[in-house]
Write a protein that holds these residues in place. Structure first.
Motif, PDB file in Angstrom:
ATOM      1  N   ALA A  35      -3.778  -2.994  -7.336  1.00 22.75           N
ATOM      2  CA  ALA A  35      -4.593  -4.119  -6.850  1.00 22.75           C
ATOM      3  C   ALA A  35      -4.177  -4.581  -5.452  1.00 22.75           C
ATOM      4  O   ALA A  35      -4.999  -5.120  -4.712  1.00 22.75           O
ATOM      5  N   LYS A  36      -2.939  -4.361  -5.088  1.00 23.04           N
ATOM      6  CA  LYS A  36      -2.441  -4.799  -3.780  1.00 23.04           C
ATOM      7  C   LYS A  36      -2.660  -3.766  -2.677  1.00 23.04           C
ATOM      8  O   LYS A  36      -2.460  -4.057  -1.506  1.00 23.04           O
ATOM      9  N   ALA A  37      -3.069  -2.565  -3.043  1.00 23.84           N
ATOM     10  CA  ALA A  37      -3.164  -1.464  -2.087  1.00 23.84           C
ATOM     11  C   ALA A  37      -4.486  -1.466  -1.333  1.00 23.84           C
ATOM     12  O   ALA A  37      -5.538  -1.762  -1.897  1.00 23.84           O
ATOM     13  N   LEU A  38      -4.404  -1.127  -0.055  1.00 25.96           N
ATOM     14  CA  LEU A  38      -5.608  -0.949   0.755  1.00 25.96           C
ATOM     15  C   LEU A  38      -6.292   0.351   0.360  1.00 25.96           C
ATOM     16  O   LEU A  38      -5.621   1.344   0.070  1.00 25.96           O
ATOM     17  N   THR A  63       0.833  -1.198   0.000  1.00 29.95           N
ATOM     18  CA  THR A  63       0.000   0.000   0.000  1.00 29.95           C
ATOM     19  C   THR A  63       0.869   1.249   0.000  1.00 29.95           C
ATOM     20  O   THR A  63       0.619   2.207  -0.737  1.00 29.95           O
ATOM     21  N   ARG A  64       1.904   1.223   0.807  1.00 28.63           N
ATOM     22  CA  ARG A  64       2.834   2.366   0.842  1.00 28.63           C
ATOM     23  C   ARG A  64       3.473   2.575  -0.520  1.00 28.63           C
ATOM     24  O   ARG A  64       3.557   3.697  -1.017  1.00 28.63           O
ATOM     25  N   HIS A  65       3.902   1.486  -1.145  1.00 30.60           N
ATOM     26  CA  HIS A  65       4.538   1.602  -2.463  1.00 30.60           C
ATOM     27  C   HIS A  65       3.560   2.162  -3.495  1.00 30.60           C
ATOM     28  O   HIS A  65       3.934   2.991  -4.318  1.00 30.60           O
ATOM     29  N   TYR A  66       2.319   1.727  -3.434  1.00 32.09           N
ATOM     30  CA  TYR A  66       1.321   2.231  -4.375  1.00 32.09           C
ATOM     31  C   TYR A  66       1.093   3.730  -4.179  1.00 32.09           C
ATOM     32  O   TYR A  66       1.137   4.511  -5.132  1.00 32.09           O
ATOM     33  N   TYR A  67       0.846   4.143  -2.935  1.00 28.45           N
ATOM     34  CA  TYR A  67       0.548   5.551  -2.698  1.00 28.45           C
ATOM     35  C   TYR A  67       1.769   6.458  -2.847  1.00 28.45           C
ATOM     36  O   TYR A  67       1.629   7.669  -3.022  1.00 28.45           O
ATOM     37  N   THR A  68       2.951   5.885  -2.828  1.00 24.87           N
ATOM     38  CA  THR A  68       4.168   6.667  -3.056  1.00 24.87           C
ATOM     39  C   THR A  68       4.473   6.773  -4.549  1.00 24.87           C
ATOM     40  O   THR A  68       4.841   7.832  -5.041  1.00 24.87           O
ATOM     41  N   HIS A  69       4.308   5.652  -5.280  1.00 26.67           N
ATOM     42  CA  HIS A  69       4.749   5.604  -6.686  1.00 26.67           C
ATOM     43  C   HIS A  69       3.599   5.540  -7.696  1.00 26.67           C
ATOM     44  O   HIS A  69       3.830   5.748  -8.887  1.00 26.67           O
ATOM     45  N   TYR A  70       2.396   5.222  -7.252  1.00 28.76           N
ATOM     46  CA  TYR A  70       1.205   5.175  -8.095  1.00 28.76           C
ATOM     47  C   TYR A  70       1.339   4.334  -9.354  1.00 28.76           C
ATOM     48  O   TYR A  70       0.802   4.680 -10.387  1.00 28.76           O
ATOM     49  N   GLY A  71       2.037   3.227  -9.265  1.00 30.30           N
ATOM     50  CA  GLY A  71       2.111   2.329 -10.415  1.00 30.30           C
ATOM     51  C   GLY A  71       0.809   1.556 -10.567  1.00 30.30           C
ATOM     52  O   GLY A  71       0.259   1.059  -9.598  1.00 30.30           O
ATOM     53  N   LYS A  72       0.297   1.479 -11.795  1.00 31.06           N
ATOM     54  CA  LYS A  72      -0.960   0.761 -12.051  1.00 31.06           C
ATOM     55  C   LYS A  72      -0.849  -0.691 -11.594  1.00 31.06           C
ATOM     56  O   LYS A  72      -1.807  -1.260 -11.072  1.00 31.06           O
ATOM     57  N   SER A  73       0.319  -1.290 -11.749  1.00 28.86           N
ATOM     58  CA  SER A  73       0.505  -2.691 -11.346  1.00 28.86           C
ATOM     59  C   SER A  73       0.426  -2.872  -9.832  1.00 28.86           C
ATOM     60  O   SER A  73       0.160  -3.968  -9.348  1.00 28.86           O
ATOM     61  N   LYS A  74       0.640  -1.809  -9.074  1.00 29.86           N
ATOM     62  CA  LYS A  74       0.615  -1.877  -7.609  1.00 29.86           C
ATOM     63  C   LYS A  74      -0.784  -1.632  -7.039  1.00 29.86           C
ATOM     64  O   LYS A  74      -1.049  -1.915  -5.880  1.00 29.86           O
TER      65      LYS A  74
END
Length: 164
Positions: free
Chosen positions: A105-108, A92-103
Motif C-alpha cells: 500500500a505504501k509503494a509507488l 517503495t524500495r522496500h516493497y520492490y525488494t522484499h515484496y511484503g503484502k504489508s508494504k
C-alpha cells in the motif's frame, strides 16, 4: 528494476562521497548547517536515524540529504512541499525488494513510479555533476520545470477524461 537500480545508485553515491559514510559525521554536519531548524532536523535526523542502536545513515536520511543538498531549494518540491517524499521512495524500495503484502500500500506504482524514476535520475545527475565540478543547476532546474509542466498537463487531461 530501473527504480531499484537508481535508488541503489543514489544510496551508494551518498555512502561513497559524503561523510565518509559515518553517522556521527553526518549528524555533526546537519547540526552545523541547519542549527535549530526543526524542519530540516525532522527530515535529516529522524527518530530512526537518531536511535542509538542504528549505527549507519539510513536510506531516508541519505535521500533527504541529497534532495536538500546545500539548502538552495532546487529540489524543494520533494522535501518542503512533500516532506514524506524520501520516505515514500524508501517504502517503495522496500516493497520492490522484499515484496511484503504489508508494504504494498505504501509503494509507488504506475505513473507515480515512472515520475519517481525521473526525479531520482535528475537528482543523481545533479550530484554526480557537482562532484565533478560541473555546475548544472540551471539545466536541472529546467528539467524540473519541464517535468512539473508535463505532470500538471497530465493531471488536467486525466480529470477531463474522468468527467466525460
Amino acid at each position: 528494476m530501473v527504480f531499484l537500480n537508481i535508488v541503489q545508485a543514489l544510496e551508494t553515491f551518498h555512502s561513497r562521497f559524503f561523510y565518509d559514510d559515518k553517522k556521527d559525521k553526518y549528524i555533526k554536519s546537519v547540526t552545523e548547517r541547519f542549527g535549530d531548524s526543526e524542519r530540516y532536523k525532522k527530515l535529516l535526523l529522524s527518530d530512526t536515524q537518531m536511535d542509538k542502536n542504528c549505527n549507519f545513515i539510513i536510506l531516508v536520511s541519505r535521500l533527504n540529504a541529497l534532495l536538500i543538498g546545500k539548502g538552495d531549494g532546487l529540489f524543494c518540491e520533494y522535501y518542503i512541499e512533500n516532506d514524506g517524499y524520501a520516505q515514500t521512495i524508501a517504502d517503495t524500495r522496500h516493497y520492490y525488494t522484499h515484496y511484503g503484502k504489508s508494504k504494498e500500500a505504501k509503494a509507488l506504482k504506475g505513473n507515480k513510479l515512472i515520475e519517481a524514476i525521473y526525479i531520482l535520475r535528475v537528482l543523481l545527475e545533479y550530484h554526480v555533476c557537482l562532484s565533478l565540478g560541473i555546475d548544472r543547476r540551471d539545466a536541472i532546474a529546467q528539467k524540473l520545470r519541464t517535468h512539473n509542466d508535463w505532470k500538471q498537463l497530465s493531471e488536467i487531461q486525466a480529470k477531463e477524461c474522468k468527467s466525460k
